[in-house]
Design a protein around this motif. Structure first.
Motif, PDB file in Angstrom:
ATOM      1  N   ALA A  17       0.828  -1.208   0.000  1.00 39.14           N
ATOM      2  CA  ALA A  17       0.000   0.000   0.000  1.00 39.14           C
ATOM      3  C   ALA A  17       0.858   1.252   0.000  1.00 39.14           C
ATOM      4  O   ALA A  17       0.539   2.235  -0.684  1.00 39.14           O
ATOM      5  CB  ALA A  17      -0.924  -0.017   1.224  1.00 39.14           C
ATOM      6  N   ARG A  18       1.969   1.234   0.745  1.00 31.34           N
ATOM      7  CA  ARG A  18       2.837   2.412   0.772  1.00 31.34           C
ATOM      8  C   ARG A  18       3.500   2.630  -0.579  1.00 31.34           C
ATOM      9  O   ARG A  18       3.611   3.782  -1.050  1.00 31.34           O
ATOM     10  CB  ARG A  18       3.892   2.237   1.875  1.00 31.34           C
ATOM     11  CG  ARG A  18       4.723   3.470   2.135  1.00 31.34           C
ATOM     12  CD  ARG A  18       5.636   3.244   3.328  1.00 31.34           C
ATOM     13  NE  ARG A  18       4.875   2.936   4.530  1.00 31.34           N
ATOM     14  CZ  ARG A  18       5.423   2.591   5.690  1.00 31.34           C
ATOM     15  NH1 ARG A  18       6.744   2.489   5.786  1.00 31.34           N
ATOM     16  NH2 ARG A  18       4.666   2.336   6.738  1.00 31.34           N
ATOM     17  N   ALA A  19       3.921   1.558  -1.226  1.00 33.06           N
ATOM     18  CA  ALA A  19       4.514   1.693  -2.560  1.00 33.06           C
ATOM     19  C   ALA A  19       3.496   2.222  -3.560  1.00 33.06           C
ATOM     20  O   ALA A  19       3.818   3.069  -4.404  1.00 33.06           O
ATOM     21  CB  ALA A  19       5.060   0.344  -3.024  1.00 33.06           C
ATOM     22  N   ALA A  20       2.242   1.748  -3.469  1.00 33.71           N
ATOM     23  CA  ALA A  20       1.208   2.239  -4.377  1.00 33.71           C
ATOM     24  C   ALA A  20       0.943   3.720  -4.151  1.00 33.71           C
ATOM     25  O   ALA A  20       0.784   4.487  -5.116  1.00 33.71           O
ATOM     26  CB  ALA A  20      -0.072   1.426  -4.179  1.00 33.71           C
ATOM     27  N   LEU A  25       1.503   9.385  -5.920  1.00 32.89           N
ATOM     28  CA  LEU A  25       1.980  10.762  -5.761  1.00 32.89           C
ATOM     29  C   LEU A  25       2.910  11.159  -6.906  1.00 32.89           C
ATOM     30  O   LEU A  25       2.908  12.326  -7.336  1.00 32.89           O
ATOM     31  CB  LEU A  25       2.694  10.916  -4.412  1.00 32.89           C
ATOM     32  CG  LEU A  25       1.793  10.827  -3.166  1.00 32.89           C
ATOM     33  CD1 LEU A  25       2.640  10.873  -1.901  1.00 32.89           C
ATOM     34  CD2 LEU A  25       0.767  11.955  -3.164  1.00 32.89           C
ATOM     35  N   ALA A  26       3.686  10.202  -7.413  1.00 28.03           N
ATOM     36  CA  ALA A  26       4.552  10.501  -8.553  1.00 28.03           C
ATOM     37  C   ALA A  26       3.718  10.826  -9.795  1.00 28.03           C
ATOM     38  O   ALA A  26       4.057  11.736 -10.563  1.00 28.03           O
ATOM     39  CB  ALA A  26       5.483   9.319  -8.823  1.00 28.03           C
ATOM     40  N   PRO A 191      -7.482   8.461  -1.467  1.00 27.43           N
ATOM     41  CA  PRO A 191      -7.688   9.610  -2.365  1.00 27.43           C
ATOM     42  C   PRO A 191      -6.594   9.789  -3.403  1.00 27.43           C
ATOM     43  O   PRO A 191      -6.884  10.108  -4.566  1.00 27.43           O
ATOM     44  CB  PRO A 191      -7.754  10.805  -1.404  1.00 27.43           C
ATOM     45  CG  PRO A 191      -8.143  10.214  -0.082  1.00 27.43           C
ATOM     46  CD  PRO A 191      -7.537   8.853  -0.046  1.00 27.43           C
ATOM     47  N   ASP A 192      -5.333   9.598  -3.008  1.00 32.41           N
ATOM     48  CA  ASP A 192      -4.242   9.793  -3.965  1.00 32.41           C
ATOM     49  C   ASP A 192      -4.282   8.747  -5.077  1.00 32.41           C
ATOM     50  O   ASP A 192      -4.101   9.069  -6.259  1.00 32.41           O
ATOM     51  CB  ASP A 192      -2.902   9.740  -3.243  1.00 32.41           C
ATOM     52  CG  ASP A 192      -2.717  10.902  -2.272  1.00 32.41           C
ATOM     53  OD1 ASP A 192      -3.371  11.947  -2.503  1.00 32.41           O
ATOM     54  OD2 ASP A 192      -1.963  10.765  -1.305  1.00 32.41           O
ATOM     55  N   ILE A 193      -4.510   7.482  -4.707  1.00 32.03           N
ATOM     56  CA  ILE A 193      -4.570   6.422  -5.718  1.00 32.03           C
ATOM     57  C   ILE A 193      -5.773   6.630  -6.627  1.00 32.03           C
ATOM     58  O   ILE A 193      -5.686   6.462  -7.850  1.00 32.03           O
ATOM     59  CB  ILE A 193      -4.609   5.045  -5.035  1.00 32.03           C
ATOM     60  CG1 ILE A 193      -3.311   4.806  -4.263  1.00 32.03           C
ATOM     61  CG2 ILE A 193      -4.830   3.933  -6.053  1.00 32.03           C
ATOM     62  CD1 ILE A 193      -3.266   3.497  -3.498  1.00 32.03           C
ATOM     63  N   ALA A 194      -6.913   6.998  -6.047  1.00 26.52           N
ATOM     64  CA  ALA A 194      -8.105   7.233  -6.873  1.00 26.52           C
ATOM     65  C   ALA A 194      -7.890   8.404  -7.830  1.00 26.52           C
ATOM     66  O   ALA A 194      -8.275   8.335  -9.007  1.00 26.52           O
ATOM     67  CB  ALA A 194      -9.307   7.503  -5.963  1.00 26.52           C
ATOM     68  N   ALA A 195      -7.259   9.476  -7.358  1.00 25.56           N
ATOM     69  CA  ALA A 195      -7.007  10.623  -8.232  1.00 25.56           C
ATOM     70  C   ALA A 195      -6.024  10.269  -9.345  1.00 25.56           C
ATOM     71  O   ALA A 195      -6.196  10.689 -10.501  1.00 25.56           O
ATOM     72  CB  ALA A 195      -6.473  11.798  -7.408  1.00 25.56           C
ATOM     73  N   ALA A 196      -4.986   9.490  -9.017  1.00 28.66           N
ATOM     74  CA  ALA A 196      -4.013   9.090 -10.040  1.00 28.66           C
ATOM     75  C   ALA A 196      -4.674   8.204 -11.089  1.00 28.66           C
ATOM     76  O   ALA A 196      -4.404   8.348 -12.293  1.00 28.66           O
ATOM     77  CB  ALA A 196      -2.839   8.364  -9.384  1.00 28.66           C
ATOM     78  N   ARG A 197      -5.538   7.301 -10.658  1.00 28.42           N
ATOM     79  CA  ARG A 197      -6.218   6.431 -11.620  1.00 28.42           C
ATOM     80  C   ARG A 197      -7.151   7.226 -12.516  1.00 28.42           C
ATOM     81  O   ARG A 197      -7.232   6.976 -13.717  1.00 28.42           O
ATOM     82  CB  ARG A 197      -6.997   5.346 -10.876  1.00 28.42           C
ATOM     83  CG  ARG A 197      -6.123   4.222 -10.357  1.00 28.42           C
ATOM     84  CD  ARG A 197      -6.943   3.208  -9.594  1.00 28.42           C
ATOM     85  NE  ARG A 197      -6.201   1.974  -9.357  1.00 28.42           N
ATOM     86  CZ  ARG A 197      -6.656   0.950  -8.656  1.00 28.42           C
ATOM     87  NH1 ARG A 197      -7.863   1.020  -8.108  1.00 28.42           N
ATOM     88  NH2 ARG A 197      -5.928  -0.131  -8.498  1.00 28.42           N
ATOM     89  N   ARG A 198      -7.866   8.189 -11.959  1.00 23.17           N
ATOM     90  CA  ARG A 198      -8.747   9.019 -12.793  1.00 23.17           C
ATOM     91  C   ARG A 198      -7.936   9.811 -13.818  1.00 23.17           C
ATOM     92  O   ARG A 198      -8.360   9.967 -14.974  1.00 23.17           O
ATOM     93  CB  ARG A 198      -9.554   9.971 -11.912  1.00 23.17           C
ATOM     94  CG  ARG A 198     -10.692   9.321 -11.154  1.00 23.17           C
ATOM     95  CD  ARG A 198     -11.652  10.371 -10.617  1.00 23.17           C
ATOM     96  NE  ARG A 198     -10.970  11.291  -9.703  1.00 23.17           N
ATOM     97  CZ  ARG A 198     -10.888  11.119  -8.395  1.00 23.17           C
ATOM     98  NH1 ARG A 198     -11.431  10.041  -7.842  1.00 23.17           N
ATOM     99  NH2 ARG A 198     -10.276  11.995  -7.639  1.00 23.17           N
ATOM    100  N   ALA A 242       2.318   1.760 -13.672  1.00 26.65           N
ATOM    101  CA  ALA A 242       2.488   0.307 -13.613  1.00 26.65           C
ATOM    102  C   ALA A 242       2.931  -0.131 -12.224  1.00 26.65           C
ATOM    103  O   ALA A 242       2.413  -1.124 -11.668  1.00 26.65           O
ATOM    104  CB  ALA A 242       3.503  -0.139 -14.669  1.00 26.65           C
ATOM    105  N   GLU A 243       3.871   0.592 -11.633  1.00 31.40           N
ATOM    106  CA  GLU A 243       4.319   0.241 -10.287  1.00 31.40           C
ATOM    107  C   GLU A 243       3.220   0.465  -9.259  1.00 31.40           C
ATOM    108  O   GLU A 243       3.128  -0.267  -8.266  1.00 31.40           O
ATOM    109  CB  GLU A 243       5.554   1.065  -9.927  1.00 31.40           C
ATOM    110  CG  GLU A 243       6.784   0.719 -10.758  1.00 31.40           C
ATOM    111  CD  GLU A 243       7.217  -0.724 -10.553  1.00 31.40           C
ATOM    112  OE1 GLU A 243       7.014  -1.257  -9.432  1.00 31.40           O
ATOM    113  OE2 GLU A 243       7.749  -1.328 -11.498  1.00 31.40           O
ATOM    114  N   MET A 244       2.380   1.476  -9.470  1.00 32.87           N
ATOM    115  CA  MET A 244       1.264   1.707  -8.547  1.00 32.87           C
ATOM    116  C   MET A 244       0.302   0.518  -8.565  1.00 32.87           C
ATOM    117  O   MET A 244      -0.137   0.054  -7.502  1.00 32.87           O
ATOM    118  CB  MET A 244       0.534   2.988  -8.946  1.00 32.87           C
ATOM    119  CG  MET A 244      -0.687   3.291  -8.090  1.00 32.87           C
ATOM    120  SD  MET A 244      -1.600   4.749  -8.669  1.00 32.87           S
ATOM    121  CE  MET A 244      -2.259   4.126 -10.220  1.00 32.87           C
TER     122      MET A 244
END
Length: 633
Positions: A17-20, A25-26, A191-198, A242-244
Motif C-alpha cells: 500500500a505504501r509503494a502504491a 503521488l509521482a 484519495p491519492d490512488i483514486a485521483a491518479a487512476r482518474r 504500472a508500479e502503482m
C-alpha cells in the motif's frame, strides 16, 4: 509461527500500500508539473505587469515584452483549458459486461459484502459478469458510465467476475478466488490512488478522441493536438502507473491470505481448468454456430459439460466427483438461465461481432438442438458452397456425366476432381518402345563421351547433380494443382460472403443506434415508473468483434473443411450416420453411435496429395455410397 506469518502479512500489505501511494503521488506530480508549465507564462506576465506598476520595468522594450508574454499566456491557458476539458469529459474505455442488479443475485452480493467485511475493505459498488475466465475491479465513476449503470454505488469500483467461474466453481472456491480481487478496494479508496487512476484513465480516453467519427475536420485537428499532449503525459506516467498497480495488487494479495488461503490454492487449479475448457468451447463449439447465424444460449452451462468431458478423457473424473457434489456458485443467482443467456449473447458480440439483439438471422439455439440446427446445417451449407465453386470452375460441364449432374451433386464428383494421376502408373504411350530406347541411347552416348573425356568419377557427379535438380523441381511443383485452384476460388467466395455479412451487421448497428437515440427521451420520462431489468449489457459501442478467436484460415484448410462436410452429408444421407456434438471438438459425425475420429487424415490425403484411396476405403468400410446425390441447403 502463526504470529510470524501474520506479522509478515501485515508488513507485506503495508509495503504494497505504501509503494502504491508513493507511485500515485509521482503520477500526481507529473500532473502538477504539467499544470505549472501551463501557468508559467501567466506568472511571467503577472511579474512583468507588477514591475511596470512599481516602475521597475519601464520603457518601450518592457512594454513590448509584456504584450508578447500576455498573448503567449492567453494562448497557453486556452490550450491547457482545452486539454483539461477533453481529459475530464472524454469517456474512458469500459469492458463490455452484463451488470447484475442486487435483486437478481442477492446471495452473491451478500457473499461479496461478507468477504469485504472479513478483509476490512469497502465493498464494491456493483457486480458485473464478463464472458471470460478472469476477475478484476473496474472504475466506473465517470458520468458517461453512470448513465448506463443499473445499480447504485458510492464511487467504489465495480467487481467484474468471469461468468464461467460461476458455473464451474463451487461457492467456497469462488469466495477464495475473489478474495484478493475484493481486497483491492481498500487501496482503491485512498484519495491519492483514486485521483491518479482518474488522471491516467482520462489521458487514455483523450488519446482516443481523434478517432471519433462524429468530429468535423476542424475539431478533429484540435483533437489531434490534444491527443499528442495526452500521449506525452501518458509516457511520463507509464512507469509510475504500472508500479502503482503492482503495489495495489501486492497489498490485496497479502490482505487476502487471511481468508480461505488453503481453498484458494485448490481454486487456482480450477481457474486454469476453466480457462482451458472455455477456450475449447468457444473455438470448437460456439464459433461454428456463430458463423451459421446461431448463438448458443447456454455457453456457461456448456462449459461444465466440456470440463466434465475433459476430466473424463484425462481420467480425472474420480478426483472431481466429490467437488461436483457441492453447491455450484451459479446457485447464488436468482435466474441463472437468464444471466447465462445474456452473457452468451455478449460473448457472441465480443468474439464474433454478432448483433446486439436476437433476430431472424441471429437466433439462439439450445444444446439439444445443436446437432440439427448447427452441425447438419453447417455441413450442407459448406457442401453447397463447394459445389457452387465447382460449377463456377466448369467442373460439372467438363465431367460429361449428365446423368449424375441431373440427379444432383455427389461426392464422387468432388473426389474425381481432386484426384491426381498416379506417377507410378503405366505409361499410356508404351514404356517398351521409343521412350526407353531413346533414353538408353542417349544415356549410352553420354556415358561413352564422358568416359572418353574423363574417368568415371565425372560421370557420377554429373548424374547426381541432374538427379538432385530433378528432385528440386518436383519439390517446387504443387502437390495438387486442382486443389489449389479450388481452394483459391473457395477463399474468394467466402471473403465476399464475409464482407456482405459485415455490411449487414454495420447497417443493423446503425439502425439500432438511431432507434436507441429516438427512444431515449421516452425512456427517461418513464424511468421512475419502470422496473429495472435484472441484467443489462454495458460497454463501448465501437466496431466488433473486439477479440477475434481464430486467425484467418488458409485456402487448403477451408477446402479440407468443405470436403469433410461433403463426406459427412453423404454419410448422413446414405449410411444412416447422424450429426453430433463433441464438447471439446465441436461438430462430430456419429457412425453407429460412435464418433468417426479417423476421417480427417483421409480427407487431407485427398486434398494435399490427390490420393483418394484412404478416403475410398473408409467410405466402403462405413457403407457410404459416394455416387448417390446428397441433399444440400
Amino acid at each position: 509461527m502463526y504470529g510470524v506469518s501474520g506479522t509478515g502479512s501485515v508488513v507485506g500489505e503495508e509495503w504494497g500500500a505504501r509503494a502504491a501511494r508513493s507511485r500515485a503521488l509521482a503520477v500526481l506530480r507529473v500532473r502538477g508539473r504539467a499544470l505549472g508549465l501551463a501557468v508559467l507564462p501567466t506568472a511571467v506576465a503577472v511579474v512583468l505587469y507588477a514591475g511596470g506598476v512599481t516602475d521597475h520595468f519601464t520603457g518601450a522594450a518592457w512594454d513590448a515584452a509584456r504584450w508578447v508574454v500576455t498573448v503567449l499566456a492567453v494562448l497557453v491557458l486556452l490550450a491547457a483549458t482545452a486539454v483539461a476539458l477533453v481529459v475530464a469529459r472524454a469517456r474512458p474505455a469500459a469492458t463490455p459486461t452484463v451488470e447484475l442488479a442486487e435483486t437478481s443475485a442477492p446471495d452473491l452480493y451478500r457473499l461479496v459484502r461478507d468477504l469485504a467485511d472479513r478483509l476490512g475493505v469497502p465493498p464494491p459498488a456493483a457486480i458485473a459478469l464478463t464472458p471470460d475466465c478472469d476477475s478484476w475491479l473496474e472504475d466506473r465513476t465517470h458520468r458517461a458510465h453512470r448513465l448506463h449503470r443499473t445499480t447504485g454505488g458510492d464511487g467504489a469500483p465495480v467487481l467484474v467476475i468471469g461468468s464461467p467461474f460461476l458455473w464451474w466453481m463451487r461457492v467456497g472456491e469462488l469466495r477464495a478466488v475473489l478474495a484478493p480481487v475484493v481486497a483491492g478496494t481498500g487501496p482503491a479508496a485512498h484519495p491519492d490512488i483514486a485521483a491518479a487512476r482518474r488522471f491516467i484513465r482520462g489521458l487514455d480516453a483523450a488519446v482516443a478522441v481523434p478517432r471519433d467519427s462524429r468530429l468535423d475536420p476542424l475539431r478533429r485537428l484540435g483533437a489531434h493536438g490534444v491527443g499528442q499532449v495526452a500521449r506525452v503525459l501518458l509516457h511520463a506516467c507509464r512507469g509510475h502507473a504500472a508500479e502503482m498497480e503492482r503495489g495495489v495488487a501486492a497489498a490485496g494479495s497479502e490482505r487476502a491470505q487471511a481468508v480461505d488461503y488453503g481453498v484458494r490454492i485448490v481454486a487456482q487449479e480450477q481457474v486454469g481448468l476453466a480457462y482451458a475448457g472455455w477456450d475449447r468451447l468457444l473455438t470448437r463449439v460456439a464459433l461454428p454456430a456463430w458463423r451459421m447465424g446461431r448463438w448458443p444460449a447456454k455457453l456457461d452451462a456448456g462449459v461444465v459439460s466440456a470440463l466434465t468431458e475433459l476430466s473424463r478423457r484425462d481420467r480425472l473424473a474420480e478426483s472431481f466427483s466429490s467437488r461436483l457434489g457441492e453447491r455450484p456458485a451459479c446457485d447464488l443467482l436468482e435466474e441463472p438461465g437468464a444471466v447465462d443467456e445474456a452473457t452468451s449473447l455478449l460473448a457472441a458480440r465480443l468474439f464474433h461481432g454478432g448483433p446486439a439483439e436476437p433476430g431472424p438471422d441471429w437466433a439462439p439455439v439450445e444444446w439439444s438442438q445443436y446437432p440439427e440446427e448447427v452441425v447438419d446445417r453447417k455441413w450442407r451449407t459448406d457442401a453447397a458452397r463447394l459445389h457452387q465453386v465447382l460449377d463456377g470452375l466448369g467442373v460439372a460441364a467438363a465431367s460429361g456425366d449428365r446423368a449424375a449432374d441431373a440427379a444432383g451433386p455427389t461426392l464422387t464428383q468432388v473426389m474425381a476432381h481432386l484426384t491426381t494421376p498416379s506417377p507410378t502408373g503405366p505409361d499410356p504411350v508404351g514404356s517398351d518402345d521409343g521412350h526407353d530406347t531413346e533414353h538408353d541411347d542417349t544415356h549410352d552416348a553420354a556415358h561413352d563421351d564422358t568416359h572418353d573425356a574423363e574417368p568415371g568419377a565425372v560421370h557420377e557427379d554429373t548424374h547426381e547433380d541432374t538427379h538432385d535438380a530433378a528432385h528440386d523441381d518436383e519439390d517446387d511443383q504443387p502437390g495438387n494443382p486442382a486443389a489449389d485452384a479450388l481452394a483459391g476460388a473457395l477463399s474468394a467466395l467466402l471473403a465476399r460472403e464475409e464482407a456482405a455479412r459485415e455490411a449487414r451487421v454495420v447497417a443493423a448497428a446503425e439502425t439500432a443506434r438511431s432507434a436507441e437515440k429516438s427512444r431515449k427521451p421516452a425512456r427517461t420520462a418513464e424511468k421512475g415508473r419502470t422496473a429495472t431489468p435484472h441484467v443489462a449489457v454495458s460497454g463501448p459501442d465501437g466496431p466488433l468483434p473486439l477479440f477475434p478467436l481464430q486467425p484467418p484460415r488458409t485456402g487448403r484448410d477451408l477446402l479440407a473443411d468443405h470436403v469433410t462436410a461433403m463426406v459427412c452429408c453423404a454419410a448422413v444421407d446414405t449410411a444412416e450416420a447422424t450429426p453430433g456434438l463433441d464438447w471439446l471438438d465441436g461438430p462430430a459425425l456419429l457412425v453407429g453411435g460412435e464418433r468417426a475420429a479417423d476421417l480427417g487424415p483421409r480427407v487431407l490425403a485427398l486434398v494435399e496429395d490427390g490420393d483418394p484411396e484412404p478416403l475410398r476405403a473408409w467410405l466402403t468400410l462405413t457403407g457410404v455410397r459416394p455416387e448417390k446425390p446428397v441433399r444440400l441447403v
